[in-house]
Design an enzyme around this catalytic site. Structure first.
Site, PDB file in Angstrom:
ATOM      1  CB  VAL A 103      -0.941  -0.007   1.234  1.00  0.00           C
ATOM      2  CG1 VAL A 103      -1.901  -1.182   1.167  1.00  0.00           C
ATOM      3  CG2 VAL A 103      -0.159  -0.037   2.557  1.00  0.00           C
ATOM      4  CG  HIS A 119      -3.877  -6.102   0.163  1.00  0.00           C
ATOM      5  ND1 HIS A 119      -2.859  -6.876   0.667  1.00  0.00           N
ATOM      6  CD2 HIS A 119      -4.860  -6.973  -0.171  1.00  0.00           C
ATOM      7  CE1 HIS A 119      -3.205  -8.162   0.639  1.00  0.00           C
ATOM      8  NE2 HIS A 119      -4.410  -8.242   0.123  1.00  0.00           N
ATOM      9  N   GLY A 186       8.987 -11.159  -3.134  1.00  0.00           N
ATOM     10  CA  GLY A 186       8.932 -10.578  -1.788  1.00  0.00           C
ATOM     11  C   GLY A 186       7.602 -10.727  -1.093  1.00  0.00           C
ATOM     12  CB  SER A 188       4.987 -14.390   3.650  1.00  0.00           C
ATOM     13  OG  SER A 188       3.708 -13.812   3.815  1.00  0.00           O
TER      14      SER A 188
END
Ligand code: OAD
Length: 243
Positions: A103, A119, A186, A188
Site C-alpha cells: 500500500v 490491498h 517478496g 510470504s
C-alpha cells in the site's frame, strides 16, 4: 543466481507476464515487511490486531495513529533498485501486469504504469460509512470526518476480513489467468486471495517463479526460484535482458 539466464529467456518468450509483489520488495527501501512492521511504540501491537474493521470500531484513534506513523514512514522512503528495475522491465516487455499487495505507492513512484493495487493505497482515505474516496488532512491524531456526511474517515487500504476492491480483483484474476509466466516477488504467500493468484497460473500449467531470500509455502511449487533480495535479483535480471 544460476537460474537468472533461464528466467531472462522465459521473460523474452512469454507474451503475457504477471508479477505479484509483497512487502519484501520494499524492505530495501527501509519499509519493514508487514510481519516485521512493529517497531518502537508499536512493538506491543500485532498488525493483525490493528488492520481490521473490528479494531477501527473498537479503538479508531489507535488504528488511525498507526496508519499515520506508517504513512510518514513510507513518505520518507524512496523506491529502491528493485522497484526501478521492475518498472524498466515492464516498459521493455510491454505486456507485464503488476499486482501489488503493498500500500506504499513505491512502484508508482518508480514510474511503474498501471499498478493493480490489490490491498489499496495508504496515501488515500475513504469515508468509513460510504466507502467513497475523500480528500482530507490526514496528519491528525484522530480520524478526520468525511466532508460530505460527517462519518469517520479511514485509511484507503484493505483490512483483514474485507473484500478486495472489485476492479483490482477482476484485473488480477484476468492477469493471473492469462499469463504464461507468473513471478512472485517478496511475498510470504500466506494471505489469500493474493496467494491464490500463483495457484491459478500453476493450475493453468504456466511457469511460476519466486524471488525471495527465504522459503515460503509457494517454494515447493515454484518452477524456478531466485533466492536473493529483490533489488539484487531484479537488477541482475534487467542486466541479463540487456546483455
Ligand atoms: P510478509 O511480511 O508476510 O512477507 C514478506 C516477504 O518478503 C517474506 O517472505 C520475506 O522473506 C520477504 N523478503 C524480505 N526481505 C526481502 C527482500 N529484500 N527481497 C525480497 N523479499 C524479501 O508480506 P506480504 O507477503 O506482502 O495484507 O504480506 C501480504 C499481506 O499480508 C499484506 O499485504 C498484508 C499482510 O497481512 C493486508 O493488510 C490485508
Amino acid at each position: 543466481m544460476k537460474d537468472l539466464t533461464e528466467l531472462a529467456r522465459a521473460l523474452r518468450e512469454a507474451t503475457h507476464v504477471c508479477v505479484l509483489t509483497g512487502s519484501g520488495i520494499s524492505a530495501e527501501s527501509g519499509v519493514p515487511t508487514f510481519r516485521d512492521a512493529q517497531q518502537g511504540l508499536w512493538a506491543r501491537h500485532e498488525p493483525t490486531d490493528l488492520a481490521t474493521p473490528e479494531a477501527f470500531a473498537r479503538d479508531p484513534d489507535t488504528v488511525w495513529q498507526w496508519y499515520r506513523w506508517r504513512r510518514r514512514l513510507v513518505a520518507e522512503a524512496e523506491p529502491n533498485p528493485g522497484h526501478h528495475a521492475l518498472a524498466e522491465l515492464a516498459s521493455w516487455h510491454g505486456n507485464l501486469a503488476l499486482i501489488t499487495q503493498n500500500v506504499d505507492g513505491l512502484h508508482q513512484r518508480a514510474g511503474h504504469p498501471d499498478v493493480i493495487e490489490f490491498h489499496g493505497n495508504i496515501h488515500r482515505n475513504l469515508c468509513h460509512r460510504e466507502g467513497k474516496p475523500v480528500t482530507v488532512d490526514d496528519d491528525t491524531e484522530r480520524p478526520p470526518t468525511c466532508p460530505q456526511c460527517g462519518a469517520p474517515v479511514r485509511p484507503g487500504v484493505v483490512w483483514f476480513g474485507e473484500s478486495i476492491p472489485q476492479k483490482a480483483l477482476d484485473a488480477a484474476l484476468d492477469a493471473a489467468g492469462s499469463c504464461e509466466l507468473f513471478i512472485a516477488i517478496g511475498t510470504s504467500a500466506t494471505v489469500y486471495p493474493a496467494a491464490g493468484l500463483a495457484e491459478i497460473a500453476r493450475d493453468n500449467g504456466r511457469s511460476v517463479v519466486e524471488i525471495n531470500p527465504d522459503a515460503t509455502p509457494m517454494s515447493d511449487h515454484a518452477d524456478l526460484i531466485l533466492r536473493a533480495p529483490a533489488g539484487e535479483a531484479l537488477s541482475a535480471l534487467l542486466q541479463a535482458i540487456k546483455d
